[in-house]
Design a protein around this motif. Structure first.
Motif, PDB file in Angstrom:
ATOM      1  N   GLY A   1       0.806  -1.191   0.000  1.00 42.89           N
ATOM      2  CA  GLY A   1       0.000   0.000   0.000  1.00 42.89           C
ATOM      3  C   GLY A   1       0.849   1.255   0.000  1.00 42.89           C
ATOM      4  O   GLY A   1       2.056   1.206   0.199  1.00 42.89           O
ATOM      5  N   ALA A   2       0.197   2.384  -0.133  1.00 42.72           N
ATOM      6  CA  ALA A   2       0.921   3.627  -0.254  1.00 42.72           C
ATOM      7  C   ALA A   2       1.154   4.305   1.073  1.00 42.72           C
ATOM      8  O   ALA A   2       1.921   5.257   1.144  1.00 42.72           O
ATOM      9  N   GLY A   3       0.469   3.830   2.123  1.00 43.31           N
ATOM     10  CA  GLY A   3       0.552   4.517   3.400  1.00 43.31           C
ATOM     11  C   GLY A   3       1.562   3.882   4.329  1.00 43.31           C
ATOM     12  O   GLY A   3       2.272   2.934   3.994  1.00 43.31           O
ATOM     13  N   VAL A   4       1.633   4.425   5.543  1.00 43.73           N
ATOM     14  CA  VAL A   4       2.468   3.853   6.597  1.00 43.73           C
ATOM     15  C   VAL A   4       1.790   2.591   7.122  1.00 43.73           C
ATOM     16  O   VAL A   4       0.599   2.614   7.434  1.00 43.73           O
ATOM     17  N   SER A   5       2.549   1.515   7.205  1.00 47.69           N
ATOM     18  CA  SER A   5       2.001   0.237   7.633  1.00 47.69           C
ATOM     19  C   SER A   5       2.599  -0.171   8.971  1.00 47.69           C
ATOM     20  O   SER A   5       3.823  -0.130   9.141  1.00 47.69           O
ATOM     21  N   GLN A   6       1.731  -0.554   9.909  1.00 49.88           N
ATOM     22  CA  GLN A   6       2.200  -0.983  11.220  1.00 49.88           C
ATOM     23  C   GLN A   6       1.683  -2.386  11.525  1.00 49.88           C
ATOM     24  O   GLN A   6       0.564  -2.745  11.162  1.00 49.88           O
ATOM     25  N   SER A   7       2.532  -3.161  12.204  1.00 51.38           N
ATOM     26  CA  SER A   7       2.097  -4.494  12.623  1.00 51.38           C
ATOM     27  C   SER A   7       2.714  -4.855  13.963  1.00 51.38           C
ATOM     28  O   SER A   7       3.804  -4.365  14.296  1.00 51.38           O
ATOM     29  N   PRO A   8       2.014  -5.662  14.787  1.00 51.07           N
ATOM     30  CA  PRO A   8       0.634  -6.071  14.568  1.00 51.07           C
ATOM     31  C   PRO A   8      -0.330  -4.910  14.829  1.00 51.07           C
ATOM     32  O   PRO A   8       0.069  -3.898  15.375  1.00 51.07           O
ATOM     33  N   SER A   9      -1.580  -5.079  14.480  1.00 50.16           N
ATOM     34  CA  SER A   9      -2.554  -4.025  14.764  1.00 50.16           C
ATOM     35  C   SER A   9      -2.979  -4.067  16.229  1.00 50.16           C
ATOM     36  O   SER A   9      -3.317  -3.035  16.812  1.00 50.16           O
ATOM     37  N   ASN A  10      -2.950  -5.256  16.801  1.00 49.04           N
ATOM     38  CA  ASN A  10      -3.264  -5.430  18.219  1.00 49.04           C
ATOM     39  C   ASN A  10      -2.271  -6.411  18.822  1.00 49.04           C
ATOM     40  O   ASN A  10      -1.871  -7.375  18.173  1.00 49.04           O
ATOM     41  N   LYS A  11      -1.897  -6.149  20.075  1.00 46.37           N
ATOM     42  CA  LYS A  11      -0.992  -7.056  20.779  1.00 46.37           C
ATOM     43  C   LYS A  11      -1.398  -7.096  22.236  1.00 46.37           C
ATOM     44  O   LYS A  11      -1.491  -6.048  22.900  1.00 46.37           O
ATOM     45  N   VAL A  12      -1.663  -8.309  22.729  1.00 45.12           N
ATOM     46  CA  VAL A  12      -1.958  -8.504  24.135  1.00 45.12           C
ATOM     47  C   VAL A  12      -0.860  -9.390  24.702  1.00 45.12           C
ATOM     48  O   VAL A  12      -0.565 -10.447  24.139  1.00 45.12           O
ATOM     49  N   THR A  13      -0.265  -8.968  25.796  1.00 47.47           N
ATOM     50  CA  THR A  13       0.816  -9.744  26.362  1.00 47.47           C
ATOM     51  C   THR A  13       0.811  -9.607  27.874  1.00 47.47           C
ATOM     52  O   THR A  13       0.176  -8.710  28.431  1.00 47.47           O
ATOM     53  N   GLU A  14       1.520 -10.499  28.516  1.00 43.25           N
ATOM     54  CA  GLU A  14       1.588 -10.482  29.976  1.00 43.25           C
ATOM     55  C   GLU A  14       2.677  -9.525  30.447  1.00 43.25           C
ATOM     56  O   GLU A  14       3.726  -9.377  29.794  1.00 43.25           O
ATOM     57  N   GLY A  16       5.832  -8.135  32.013  1.00 46.12           N
ATOM     58  CA  GLY A  16       7.166  -8.713  32.112  1.00 46.12           C
ATOM     59  C   GLY A  16       7.709  -9.263  30.806  1.00 46.12           C
ATOM     60  O   GLY A  16       8.921  -9.497  30.687  1.00 46.12           O
ATOM     61  N   LYS A  17       6.822  -9.469  29.812  1.00 43.90           N
ATOM     62  CA  LYS A  17       7.274  -9.967  28.515  1.00 43.90           C
ATOM     63  C   LYS A  17       7.843  -8.825  27.681  1.00 43.90           C
ATOM     64  O   LYS A  17       7.535  -7.650  27.907  1.00 43.90           O
ATOM     65  N   ASP A  18       8.639  -9.185  26.683  1.00 46.98           N
ATOM     66  CA  ASP A  18       9.146  -8.203  25.723  1.00 46.98           C
ATOM     67  C   ASP A  18       8.217  -8.186  24.504  1.00 46.98           C
ATOM     68  O   ASP A  18       7.658  -9.209  24.126  1.00 46.98           O
ATOM     69  N   VAL A  19       8.073  -7.001  23.887  1.00 47.29           N
ATOM     70  CA  VAL A  19       7.275  -6.897  22.673  1.00 47.29           C
ATOM     71  C   VAL A  19       8.051  -6.117  21.624  1.00 47.29           C
ATOM     72  O   VAL A  19       8.868  -5.246  21.942  1.00 47.29           O
ATOM     73  N   GLU A  20       7.765  -6.467  20.356  1.00 42.57           N
ATOM     74  CA  GLU A  20       8.351  -5.739  19.222  1.00 42.57           C
ATOM     75  C   GLU A  20       7.235  -5.244  18.325  1.00 42.57           C
ATOM     76  O   GLU A  20       6.362  -6.010  17.921  1.00 42.57           O
ATOM     77  N   LEU A  21       7.288  -3.965  17.994  1.00 48.42           N
ATOM     78  CA  LEU A  21       6.301  -3.359  17.111  1.00 48.42           C
ATOM     79  C   LEU A  21       7.020  -2.909  15.847  1.00 48.42           C
ATOM     80  O   LEU A  21       8.125  -2.376  15.913  1.00 48.42           O
ATOM     81  N   ARG A  22       6.344  -3.089  14.717  1.00 56.62           N
ATOM     82  CA  ARG A  22       7.007  -2.834  13.434  1.00 56.62           C
ATOM     83  C   ARG A  22       6.329  -1.702  12.678  1.00 56.62           C
ATOM     84  O   ARG A  22       5.102  -1.544  12.744  1.00 56.62           O
ATOM     85  N   CYS A  23       7.135  -0.944  11.950  1.00 56.40           N
ATOM     86  CA  CYS A  23       6.618   0.153  11.133  1.00 56.40           C
ATOM     87  C   CYS A  23       7.301   0.149   9.772  1.00 56.40           C
ATOM     88  O   CYS A  23       8.532   0.161   9.687  1.00 56.40           O
ATOM     89  N   ASP A  24       6.480   0.167   8.720  1.00 58.91           N
ATOM     90  CA  ASP A  24       6.967   0.343   7.349  1.00 58.91           C
ATOM     91  C   ASP A  24       6.554   1.733   6.884  1.00 58.91           C
ATOM     92  O   ASP A  24       5.362   1.978   6.667  1.00 58.91           O
ATOM     93  N   PRO A  25       7.491   2.643   6.720  1.00 55.50           N
ATOM     94  CA  PRO A  25       7.113   4.011   6.335  1.00 55.50           C
ATOM     95  C   PRO A  25       6.732   4.077   4.860  1.00 55.50           C
ATOM     96  O   PRO A  25       6.906   3.117   4.110  1.00 55.50           O
ATOM     97  N   ILE A  26       6.237   5.232   4.453  1.00 52.84           N
ATOM     98  CA  ILE A  26       5.939   5.472   3.048  1.00 52.84           C
ATOM     99  C   ILE A  26       7.257   5.475   2.266  1.00 52.84           C
ATOM    100  O   ILE A  26       8.253   6.066   2.723  1.00 52.84           O
TER     101      ILE A  26
END
Lengths: 115, 114
Positions: A1-14, A16-26
């Motif tokens: 797509g032509a816009g900024v893309s982020q994943s995941p759209s939702n994240k539920v975690t406990e 103390g856990k580590d999380v990684e969020l991703r971004c694909d810019p234009i």
């Protein structure tokens, strides 16, 4: 797509856990920003990348937060040892150039929920 | 320390009338201001901006006014349409920051009634 893309759209975690969020810019946008929006609040600046320059990390709330931008394109925001107060929508934005007078274009965000 | 403030959490107007959304700022170094619109579960969408060298910028139904002495800006939507119902954020940045990072207000929820 032509816009900024982020994943995941939702994240539920406990807690103390580590999380990684991703971004694909234009494509072609050299500047990339991370913000977060906590419930009922405005957007809060976290970090800024521009080309090969050192990132502006002045908005990161603690040393549990870090971000990388590989190859001047995709970025990942990592939160280690998550806490409940980290629950928020994390938004990524990109613009044609860093600095002024370049509107930032946002993705739809990642909604992070820490149980 | 809230450098950008939107003191009205919500606003309701009738379709066809004018919507006026207000924003105040405290940092005199701010010299570029933007308005974003946000629908639920979507990212903010850029609407209109203004540089501090101007006091008005117009784009179709949207006009932004800047009063530097009062450190106040406003967004006028004329005529308002039901599709304008959304959360509106004002944002500001300073040349001295050298990054263009934006400082946002808390947002105002606009409801346009048919």
């Amino acid at each position: 797509g032509a816009g900024v893309s982020q994943s995941p759209s939702n994240k539920v975690t406990e807690k103390g856990k580590d999380v990684e969020l991703r971004c694909d810019p234009i494509s072609g946008h050299t500047a990339l920003y991370w913000y977060r929006q906590s419930l009922g609040q405005g957007l809060e600046f976290l970090i800024y990348f521009q080309g090969n320059s050192a990132p502006d990390k002045s908005g990161l709330p603690s040393d549990r937060f870090s971000a990388e931008r590989t190859g001047g394109s995709v970025s990942t925001l990592t939160i280690q040892r998550t806490q409940q107060e980290d629950s928020a929508v994390y938004l990524c934005a990109s613009s044609l150039g860093g600095g002024l007078n370049q509107p930032q274009h946002f993705g739809d965000g990642t909604r992070l929920s820490i149980l | 320390d809230q450098q950008v403030k939107q003191n009205s959490p919500s606003l309701s107007v009738q379709e066809g009338r004018i919507s006026i959304l207000n924003c105040d700022y405290t940092n005199s170094m701010f010299d570029y201001f933007l308005w974003y619109k946000k629908y639920p579960a979507e990212g903010p969408t850029f609407l209109i901006s203004i540089s501090s060298i101007k006091d008005k910028n117009e784009d179709g139904r949207f006009t932004v006014f800047l009063n530097k002495s009062a450190k106040h800006l406003s967004l006028h939507i004329v005529p308002s349409q039901p599709g304008d119902s959304a959360v509106y954020f004002c944002a500001a940045s300073a040349f001295s920051s050298n990054t263009g990072k934006l400082i946002f207000g808390q947002g105002t929820t606009l409801q346009v009634k048919p």
